[in-house]
Design a protein around this motif. Structure first.
Motif, PDB file in Angstrom:
ATOM      1  N   GLN A   1     -60.387  62.996  -4.180  1.00  0.00           N
ATOM      2  CA  GLN A   1     -60.674  62.211  -2.969  1.00  0.00           C
ATOM      3  C   GLN A   1     -59.621  62.384  -1.882  1.00  0.00           C
ATOM      4  OE1 GLN A   1     -61.733  58.001  -3.677  1.00  0.00           O
ATOM      5  NE2 GLN A   1     -61.954  58.542  -5.832  1.00  0.00           N
ATOM      6  N   VAL A   2     -58.421  62.856  -2.237  1.00  0.00           N
ATOM      7  CA  VAL A   2     -57.305  62.896  -1.294  1.00  0.00           C
ATOM      8  C   VAL A   2     -57.560  63.906  -0.176  1.00  0.00           C
ATOM      9  CG1 VAL A   2     -54.840  63.334  -1.019  1.00  0.00           C
ATOM     10  CG2 VAL A   2     -55.673  62.228  -3.088  1.00  0.00           C
ATOM     11  N   ARG A   3     -57.357  63.456   1.057  1.00  0.00           N
ATOM     12  CA  ARG A   3     -57.463  64.331   2.223  1.00  0.00           C
ATOM     13  C   ARG A   3     -56.137  64.442   2.972  1.00  0.00           C
ATOM     14  NH1 ARG A   3     -61.154  65.010  -0.379  1.00  0.00           N
ATOM     15  NH2 ARG A   3     -63.376  65.192   0.141  1.00  0.00           N
ATOM     16  N   ARG A   4     -55.286  63.465   2.798  1.00  0.00           N
ATOM     17  CA  ARG A   4     -53.987  63.463   3.483  1.00  0.00           C
ATOM     18  C   ARG A   4     -52.988  62.669   2.665  1.00  0.00           C
ATOM     19  NH1 ARG A   4     -51.248  60.298   7.360  1.00  0.00           N
ATOM     20  NH2 ARG A   4     -52.947  58.784   7.556  1.00  0.00           N
ATOM     21  N   ILE A   5     -51.709  63.089   2.729  1.00  0.00           N
ATOM     22  CA  ILE A   5     -50.645  62.402   1.998  1.00  0.00           C
ATOM     23  C   ILE A   5     -49.526  62.053   2.965  1.00  0.00           C
ATOM     24  CG2 ILE A   5     -48.907  62.589   0.165  1.00  0.00           C
ATOM     25  CD1 ILE A   5     -50.796  64.475  -1.293  1.00  0.00           C
ATOM     26  N   ASP A   6     -49.063  60.826   2.891  1.00  0.00           N
ATOM     27  CA  ASP A   6     -47.944  60.377   3.713  1.00  0.00           C
ATOM     28  C   ASP A   6     -46.927  59.700   2.797  1.00  0.00           C
ATOM     29  OD1 ASP A   6     -46.388  59.922   5.907  1.00  0.00           O
ATOM     30  OD2 ASP A   6     -47.765  58.541   6.903  1.00  0.00           O
ATOM     31  N   TRP A   7     -45.732  59.426   3.313  1.00  0.00           N
ATOM     32  CA  TRP A   7     -44.715  58.784   2.483  1.00  0.00           C
ATOM     33  C   TRP A   7     -43.732  58.029   3.359  1.00  0.00           C
ATOM     34  CZ3 TRP A   7     -45.612  64.055   2.579  1.00  0.00           C
ATOM     35  CH2 TRP A   7     -44.750  64.802   3.368  1.00  0.00           C
ATOM     36  N   ILE A   8     -43.038  57.085   2.729  1.00  0.00           N
ATOM     37  CA  ILE A   8     -41.992  56.301   3.377  1.00  0.00           C
ATOM     38  C   ILE A   8     -40.764  56.375   2.486  1.00  0.00           C
ATOM     39  CG2 ILE A   8     -41.272  54.010   4.155  1.00  0.00           C
ATOM     40  CD1 ILE A   8     -44.260  53.342   4.524  1.00  0.00           C
ATOM     41  N   VAL A   9     -39.678  56.894   3.006  1.00  0.00           N
ATOM     42  CA  VAL A   9     -38.431  56.997   2.244  1.00  0.00           C
ATOM     43  C   VAL A   9     -37.702  55.664   2.297  1.00  0.00           C
ATOM     44  CG1 VAL A   9     -36.193  58.165   2.090  1.00  0.00           C
ATOM     45  CG2 VAL A   9     -38.253  59.465   2.674  1.00  0.00           C
ATOM     46  N   THR A  10     -37.196  55.198   1.162  1.00  0.00           N
ATOM     47  CA  THR A  10     -36.419  53.960   1.097  1.00  0.00           C
ATOM     48  C   THR A  10     -35.015  54.266   0.590  1.00  0.00           C
ATOM     49  OG1 THR A  10     -37.162  53.450  -1.158  1.00  0.00           O
ATOM     50  CG2 THR A  10     -38.497  52.599   0.672  1.00  0.00           C
ATOM     51  N   ALA A  11     -34.126  53.296   0.744  1.00  0.00           N
ATOM     52  CA  ALA A  11     -32.741  53.505   0.314  1.00  0.00           C
ATOM     53  C   ALA A  11     -32.603  53.524  -1.195  1.00  0.00           C
ATOM     54  CB  ALA A  11     -31.838  52.421   0.904  1.00  0.00           C
ATOM     55  N   GLY A  12     -33.549  52.890  -1.891  1.00  0.00           N
ATOM     56  CA  GLY A  12     -33.451  52.820  -3.346  1.00  0.00           C
ATOM     57  C   GLY A  12     -34.720  52.294  -3.968  1.00  0.00           C
ATOM     58  N   GLU A  13     -34.634  52.001  -5.257  1.00  0.00           N
ATOM     59  CA  GLU A  13     -35.809  51.584  -6.012  1.00  0.00           C
ATOM     60  C   GLU A  13     -36.318  50.212  -5.580  1.00  0.00           C
ATOM     61  OE1 GLU A  13     -37.252  51.169 -10.680  1.00  0.00           O
ATOM     62  OE2 GLU A  13     -35.127  51.381 -10.206  1.00  0.00           O
ATOM     63  N   ILE A  14     -35.419  49.298  -5.228  1.00  0.00           N
ATOM     64  CA  ILE A  14     -35.851  47.957  -4.823  1.00  0.00           C
ATOM     65  C   ILE A  14     -36.713  48.046  -3.573  1.00  0.00           C
ATOM     66  CG2 ILE A  14     -35.125  45.634  -4.148  1.00  0.00           C
ATOM     67  CD1 ILE A  14     -32.453  46.197  -5.575  1.00  0.00           C
ATOM     68  N   GLY A  15     -36.241  48.818  -2.603  1.00  0.00           N
ATOM     69  CA  GLY A  15     -37.016  48.997  -1.378  1.00  0.00           C
ATOM     70  C   GLY A  15     -38.366  49.616  -1.646  1.00  0.00           C
ATOM     71  N   ALA A  16     -38.422  50.562  -2.587  1.00  0.00           N
ATOM     72  CA  ALA A  16     -39.697  51.187  -2.935  1.00  0.00           C
ATOM     73  C   ALA A  16     -40.653  50.163  -3.544  1.00  0.00           C
ATOM     74  CB  ALA A  16     -39.466  52.341  -3.912  1.00  0.00           C
ATOM     75  N   LEU A  17     -40.152  49.325  -4.428  1.00  0.00           N
ATOM     76  CA  LEU A  17     -40.994  48.302  -5.066  1.00  0.00           C
ATOM     77  C   LEU A  17     -41.529  47.309  -4.042  1.00  0.00           C
ATOM     78  CD1 LEU A  17     -38.747  47.638  -8.200  1.00  0.00           C
ATOM     79  CD2 LEU A  17     -41.091  48.514  -8.279  1.00  0.00           C
ATOM     80  N   LEU A  18     -40.649  46.841  -3.153  1.00  0.00           N
ATOM     81  CA  LEU A  18     -41.066  45.858  -2.144  1.00  0.00           C
ATOM     82  C   LEU A  18     -42.055  46.464  -1.156  1.00  0.00           C
ATOM     83  CD1 LEU A  18     -37.572  44.242  -1.464  1.00  0.00           C
ATOM     84  CD2 LEU A  18     -39.519  43.137  -2.600  1.00  0.00           C
ATOM     85  N   THR A  19     -41.797  47.698  -0.743  1.00  0.00           N
ATOM     86  CA  THR A  19     -42.690  48.358   0.217  1.00  0.00           C
ATOM     87  C   THR A  19     -44.052  48.616  -0.401  1.00  0.00           C
ATOM     88  OG1 THR A  19     -40.778  49.421   1.255  1.00  0.00           O
ATOM     89  CG2 THR A  19     -42.945  50.347   1.745  1.00  0.00           C
ATOM     90  N   GLU A  20     -44.071  49.056  -1.636  1.00  0.00           N
ATOM     91  CA  GLU A  20     -45.348  49.299  -2.309  1.00  0.00           C
ATOM     92  C   GLU A  20     -46.175  48.014  -2.374  1.00  0.00           C
ATOM     93  OE1 GLU A  20     -46.962  50.783  -6.686  1.00  0.00           O
ATOM     94  OE2 GLU A  20     -45.263  49.418  -6.517  1.00  0.00           O
ATOM     95  N   SER A  21     -45.547  46.925  -2.818  1.00  0.00           N
ATOM     96  CA  SER A  21     -46.269  45.657  -2.945  1.00  0.00           C
ATOM     97  C   SER A  21     -46.827  45.199  -1.602  1.00  0.00           C
ATOM     98  CB  SER A  21     -45.322  44.590  -3.514  1.00  0.00           C
ATOM     99  OG  SER A  21     -45.964  43.346  -3.628  1.00  0.00           O
ATOM    100  N   ALA A  22     -46.001  45.319  -0.540  1.00  0.00           N
ATOM    101  CA  ALA A  22     -46.447  44.881   0.788  1.00  0.00           C
ATOM    102  C   ALA A  22     -47.581  45.752   1.313  1.00  0.00           C
ATOM    103  CB  ALA A  22     -45.265  44.898   1.757  1.00  0.00           C
ATOM    104  N   LEU A  23     -47.488  47.064   1.123  1.00  0.00           N
ATOM    105  CA  LEU A  23     -48.519  47.971   1.637  1.00  0.00           C
ATOM    106  C   LEU A  23     -49.845  47.808   0.916  1.00  0.00           C
ATOM    107  CD1 LEU A  23     -46.542  51.294   2.256  1.00  0.00           C
ATOM    108  CD2 LEU A  23     -47.581  49.802   3.970  1.00  0.00           C
ATOM    109  N   VAL A  24     -49.800  47.578  -0.382  1.00  0.00           N
ATOM    110  CA  VAL A  24     -51.054  47.390  -1.126  1.00  0.00           C
ATOM    111  C   VAL A  24     -51.807  46.183  -0.590  1.00  0.00           C
ATOM    112  CG1 VAL A  24     -52.030  46.767  -3.369  1.00  0.00           C
ATOM    113  CG2 VAL A  24     -50.315  48.570  -3.215  1.00  0.00           C
ATOM    114  N   LYS A  25     -51.067  45.120  -0.288  1.00  0.00           N
ATOM    115  CA  LYS A  25     -51.722  43.908   0.220  1.00  0.00           C
ATOM    116  C   LYS A  25     -52.198  44.072   1.660  1.00  0.00           C
ATOM    117  CE  LYS A  25     -49.207  41.065  -2.999  1.00  0.00           C
ATOM    118  NZ  LYS A  25     -48.802  42.228  -3.800  1.00  0.00           N
ATOM    119  N   GLU A  26     -51.483  44.913   2.415  1.00  0.00           N
ATOM    120  CA  GLU A  26     -51.866  45.129   3.806  1.00  0.00           C
ATOM    121  C   GLU A  26     -53.036  46.103   3.932  1.00  0.00           C
ATOM    122  OE1 GLU A  26     -50.019  47.316   7.780  1.00  0.00           O
ATOM    123  OE2 GLU A  26     -48.686  46.701   6.157  1.00  0.00           O
ATOM    124  N   LEU A  27     -52.999  47.207   3.176  1.00  0.00           N
ATOM    125  CA  LEU A  27     -53.985  48.274   3.336  1.00  0.00           C
ATOM    126  C   LEU A  27     -55.179  48.152   2.400  1.00  0.00           C
ATOM    127  CD1 LEU A  27     -51.503  51.302   3.646  1.00  0.00           C
ATOM    128  CD2 LEU A  27     -52.593  50.000   5.492  1.00  0.00           C
TER     129      LEU A  27
END
Length: 460
Positions: A244-270
């Motif tokens: 199904q994938v047509r495009r891939i994007d990413w967001i770099v974070t300073a560490g694992e905590i930022g990745a966890l928080l960003t993932e949780s926020a984006l799932v709820k937003e998108l």
């Protein structure tokens, strides 16, 4: 023999997206074996941290009069174009050069070989493959460790060493394995592979009509994204996702905590179609205890959004809805011989025993056979395993991670800041609702948080 470029960079830090190059060292080897060497200090346009100065010996004074990267970009590109890019931890050096060229509007791409991976493949009996280990193991000669040209020379020496120690067939096999590309679906442009960062962050898969279909976190974005496209796919669901994938994007974070928080926020937003576990949880609730007097504390179900989770509020459990909360409490009532009436499982009828007492499960607090205080003690013991961490600060707090600060207030994640100005903007923004997944992430790191009011600035 192909033309080669042995490359090493010195930088102001470890993150290509915002740290900068301070020195470039390149050893060029042409098709006939002729060798040329080039070293160039670069003004990074920002301060070199003291520990980097100490590590590399490159000081702010040394680069003050050096040219910026844009002034040496053409020369750097000329020395790299058409050559196999060889470096130790090659993705580090390659990603820094790509980022510097990208700032100038240049799309730099090259075939890349990592000598760390080569060493692991050709010398699997050894556990350490950093440059210092290679120096000791192979008798390499280092004139000035952590200077760009000296380290590039070491990488060249190692390349020469493996061509003495190992057969050309073994080296070619190791190179083929290292440079093997994953089998991508035809709708994806393979060029994105070179742009994938190696560090932590979040990646996003988009499908038809730019619809978000999956958000994932990773300690190493590149490694995790490419794993989705490996031949050994784990399930039909994963295969369907890849198709199904047509495009891939990413967001770099300073560490694992930022990745966890960003993932949780984006799932709820998108609301990506393939993420289920981190969806919105507006009905999240918790049990609190209400003092009814005479030693009796009664469980009361409260929406998490209605609480500040302060020190004065003891909360027990986070449940996705009231049905789940009541099911859990019911199980505790039965397993700890608690009273149905005093725990709200049935209406109170003064002087009448609860149903549990009638079947000899309740110890009789409802009819005075057990002191109310004793019943309360057993209730609190039953709830102990569900007790949440109270918000320990009188106001907002920050959680530092590398050069970023996560801003939190009452377990609510306000956002991530890279400056004190960012912090103030986040504090002035609308406070988000309480989120169960965010709480679970942050509760593990509460010991690392600092109250914002107690420091002069998050980035002081």
């Amino acid at each position: 023999m192909p033309a080669l470029a042995f490359v090493d960079l010195e930088t102001t830090g470890a993150t290509a997206s915002h740290d900068r190059i301070t020195e470039i060292g390149i050893v060029e080897v042409d098709e006939h074996g002729a060798i040329r060497e080039w070293q160039q200090l670069v003004n990074p346009g920002t301060q070199i941290p003291p520990f980097i100065e100490q590590l590399t010996g490159i000081t702010n004074e040394m680069v003050a009069d050096a040219p910026p990267f844009e002034a040496v970009a053409a020369e750097t590109l000329r020395r790299l174009e058409g050559r196999l890019f060889i470096a130790h931890n090659a993705r580090f050096d390659y990603s820094f050069l790509k980022s510097e060229f990208k700032r100038l509007g240049i799309d730099f791409r090259s075939n890349v070989t990592c000598t760390v991976k080569l060493s692991r493949a050709l010398y699997p009996e050894h556990h350490r493959h950093n440059l210092d280990s290679l120096i000791e193991r192979h008798g390499l000669h280092a004139e000035a460790r952590h200077r760009a040209l000296a380290d590039a020379q070491l990488i060249h020496q190692f390349w020469q060493k493996i061509h003495v120690d190992r057969s050309s067939e073994a080296i070619e096999a190791a190179l083929r394995k290292q440079n093997a590309r994953p089998s991508l679906p035809p709708q994806l442009d393979a060029g994105f592979i070179d742009d994938l960062p190696d560090g932590p962050g979040v990646y996003l898969f988009y499908g038809e009509n730019n619809l978000p279909i999956y958000v994932g976190k990773a300690k190493e974005i590149r490694k995790r994204v490419l794993a989705h496209f490996s031949g050994d796919l784990r399930s039909a669901k994963e295969m369907a996702l890849v198709q199904q994938v047509r495009r891939i994007d990413w967001i770099v974070t300073a560490g694992e905590i930022g990745a966890l928080l960003t993932e949780s926020a984006l799932v709820k937003e998108l609301l990506p179609t393939q993420n289920r576990l981190l969806r919105k949880n507006d009905e999240v609730c918790t049990w609190t205890l209400v003092d009814e007097g005479e030693g009796w504390l009664r469980p009361q179900l409260v929406l998490a959004n209605d609480l500040d989770f302060g020190l004065a509020t003891s909360c027990y459990g986070l449940f996705k809805n009231s049905k789940e909360a009541n099911t859990v409490l019911r199980q505790l009532v039965e397993s700890h011989n608690l009273c149905d009436m005093l725990t709200g499982q049935q209406p109170i009828k003064p002087g009448k025993p609860c149903f549990g007492h009638q079947i000899r499960r309740c110890k009789g607090a409802c009819v005075g056979k057990e002191p109310l205080a004793k019943h309360t003690m057993r209730l609190m013991a039953a709830l102990t395993g569900l007790k949440l961490v109270s918000w320990p600060f009188p106001g907002p707090a920050i959680l530092r991670e590398d050069d970023e600060a996560h801003v939190i207030d009452g377990w609510r994640y306000l956002g991530t800041a890279k400056s004190d100005q960012d912090v103030h903007q986040l504090l002035d923004s609308r406070r988000p609702p309480f989120d169960r997944d965010t709480y679970k992430i942050l509760a593990k790191y509460v010991a690392r948080m600092k109250p914002l009011a107690a420091i002069s600035g998050a980035f002081a």
